[in-house]
Design a protein around this motif. Sequence first.
Motif, mmCIF file in Angstrom:
data_model
loop_
_atom_site.group_PDB
_atom_site.id
_atom_site.type_symbol
_atom_site.label_atom_id
_atom_site.label_comp_id
_atom_site.label_asym_id
_atom_site.label_seq_id
_atom_site.Cartn_x
_atom_site.Cartn_y
_atom_site.Cartn_z
ATOM 1 N N ILE A 111 37.876 -24.961 -13.554
ATOM 2 C CA ILE A 111 38.859 -25.384 -12.545
ATOM 3 C C ILE A 111 38.486 -24.815 -11.166
ATOM 4 N N LYS A 112 38.051 -23.565 -11.152
ATOM 5 C CA LYS A 112 37.668 -22.950 -9.875
ATOM 6 C C LYS A 112 36.480 -23.690 -9.248
ATOM 7 N N ILE A 131 40.317 -33.101 -13.500
ATOM 8 C CA ILE A 131 39.701 -32.367 -14.619
ATOM 9 C C ILE A 131 40.400 -32.831 -15.894
ATOM 10 N N LEU A 132 39.610 -33.383 -16.792
ATOM 11 C CA LEU A 132 40.185 -33.859 -18.055
ATOM 12 C C LEU A 132 39.860 -32.839 -19.152
ATOM 13 N N LEU A 133 40.881 -32.225 -19.678
ATOM 14 C CA LEU A 133 40.680 -31.237 -20.756
ATOM 15 C C LEU A 133 41.123 -31.866 -22.078
ATOM 16 N N ASN A 157 43.753 -29.188 -4.662
ATOM 17 C CA ASN A 157 42.400 -29.756 -4.757
ATOM 18 C C ASN A 157 42.100 -30.473 -6.061
ATOM 19 N N CYS A 158 42.880 -30.244 -7.076
ATOM 20 C CA CYS A 158 42.570 -30.948 -8.311
ATOM 21 C C CYS A 158 43.813 -31.273 -9.130
ATOM 22 N N ARG A 159 43.678 -32.366 -9.871
ATOM 23 C CA ARG A 159 44.724 -32.741 -10.816
ATOM 24 C C ARG A 159 44.149 -32.553 -12.221
ATOM 25 N N ILE A 160 44.997 -32.127 -13.098
ATOM 26 C CA ILE A 160 44.519 -31.875 -14.453
ATOM 27 C C ILE A 160 45.160 -32.867 -15.417
ATOM 28 N N ILE A 161 44.329 -33.484 -16.241
ATOM 29 C CA ILE A 161 44.862 -34.362 -17.293
ATOM 30 C C ILE A 161 44.551 -33.681 -18.617
ATOM 31 N N LEU A 162 45.582 -33.408 -19.382
ATOM 32 C CA LEU A 162 45.392 -32.766 -20.688
ATOM 33 C C LEU A 162 45.563 -33.825 -21.764
#
Length: 354
Positions: A111-112, A131-133, A157-162
Motif C-alpha cells: 500500500i505504501k 489495490i486489489l487484495l 492516493n489509493c482505493r482498496i478493493i478486498l
Amino acid sequence: MLWADKYRPKELSSLSYHKQQALDLRNLTKDGDFPHLLVYGPLGAGKKTRIMCLLRELYGPGVDRLKVETMNFTTPSNKKLEISTVGSNYHIEVNPSDVGINDRVVIMDVIKNVAQSQQLNANTQREFKVILLTDVDNLTKDAQHALRRTMEKYIANCRIILCTTSISRVIPAIRSRCLCIRVPAPSIDDITSILTNVAAKESVSLPPELAKRIAEKSDRNLRRALLMCEACKVQKQGLVASQSVSEPDWQIFIRNIASKIVKEQSIATLAKIRENLYELIIFGIPSEIIFNTLLEEMLKNCDLELGRQIVEQAALYEHRMAQGNKEIFHLEAFVAKCMCLYQNMMQELMACEF
Ligand SMILES: Nc1ncnc2c1ncn2[C@@H]1O[C@H](COP(=O)(O)OP(=O)(O)OP(=O)(O)O)[C@@H](O)[C@H]1O
C-alpha cells in the motif's frame, strides 16, 4: 485458452446476471471515484469478473494490459519474502496470504509503494490507484489491523478493493470502512443460459438437458460449470443429452477418503489418509475446499445425531485451521475425530443389539 477465460465478460454492461448490481456498480463510478470496497460471495460467483469490469469502467481498456511482477520484502526479523503480483498501470492485485503469517509486512509495504508512485498516462489518470487484495479472509488478525490503519492513512492516493468468500473472518473495523458488495452465486437458470451462449459461440450444440445437468452438478460455481462443459466436449465431440458429466478428480479423491474413514477406523488408515491429504494439498487444492468437501461427503454417510457431532467438530477444527499455519494438522485431527465418533456410534449400536 479455456472457455472460462476466453468468455469472461469485460464490460459491466455485458454481465448477464445480477444486472441491477452491475448497474449500481456503474453508477458508483459515475463521478470517477468510489470508496474502499469489500466484495464477497461464494467461489465462482463472478466476484473477480465484476471487479475487473468496474476497473475497466473507471480506467478504460488499459487495465487489461496486465504484467506479472515479483516484489521483495524484508520482515522486521530480516527474513526475505517474495510475492508475485499482477497489475496494470492503474491497479495492482496481490494475495498477501501467499506469505503466510508475514502478510502484515506485505500489506503495509504494497500500500505504501502504490500510494507513493505516480501514474504516467495523463488522459486516463485518476487521483488514486487501486489495490486489489484477494483471499482477505485468510489474512491474519495482525495484517487486518495493519490494513485498517494503512487504508485510512492513504485514502487520498489509493482505493482498496478486498475480495473474499467469507465476510465473517474480516474484522468489523475493516467492514465498516468499506462498501460491502455481496455477489450471490448465479442461479441454475443463469448458469444454463451462460453455458448455452458459450457453446453457441464455440459452434458446439449443447442439449438443454445436458446444460441443466452440468449447472446442477457445479454447485452453482460458474467457473466449475464452464470447465465441466468444456471437459464434456473434449470427452465426446457431439454432445448428447444422456452423456455423463464427469466430476473433478479431486472431488472423487475426497469422496474416497470419506469412505475410508467409514470403512476402517485405525492408525494405518489414518496414516494412509494423511498421505492422501498431502497429495491434495500438493496439487493445489485449497484446504478450505478439502475441508468442506470432506464434511459434505462424511454427512452423506451418517445419521442425524452423528451428523450433528461431526458438524460441531468440523466448526472447531476449521476455526483452528483458519487461525493456525499448518493446515495438514487440523485436517488430520478432524479425520481422526470423525473416526473416533464413527467408532463410538458403532459400539453403541452393537451394545444396544446385545
Ligand atoms: N456475468 C458473467 N457472465 C458470463 N460469465 C461469467 C460472468 N461472471 C463470471 N463469469 C465466468 O465465471 C468464471 C468465474 O468468475 P470469477 O473468476 O469472477 O469468480 P470469482 O467469484 O472471483 O471466483 P473465485 O472466488 O473462485 O476466485 C469466469 O471465468 C468467467 O468466465
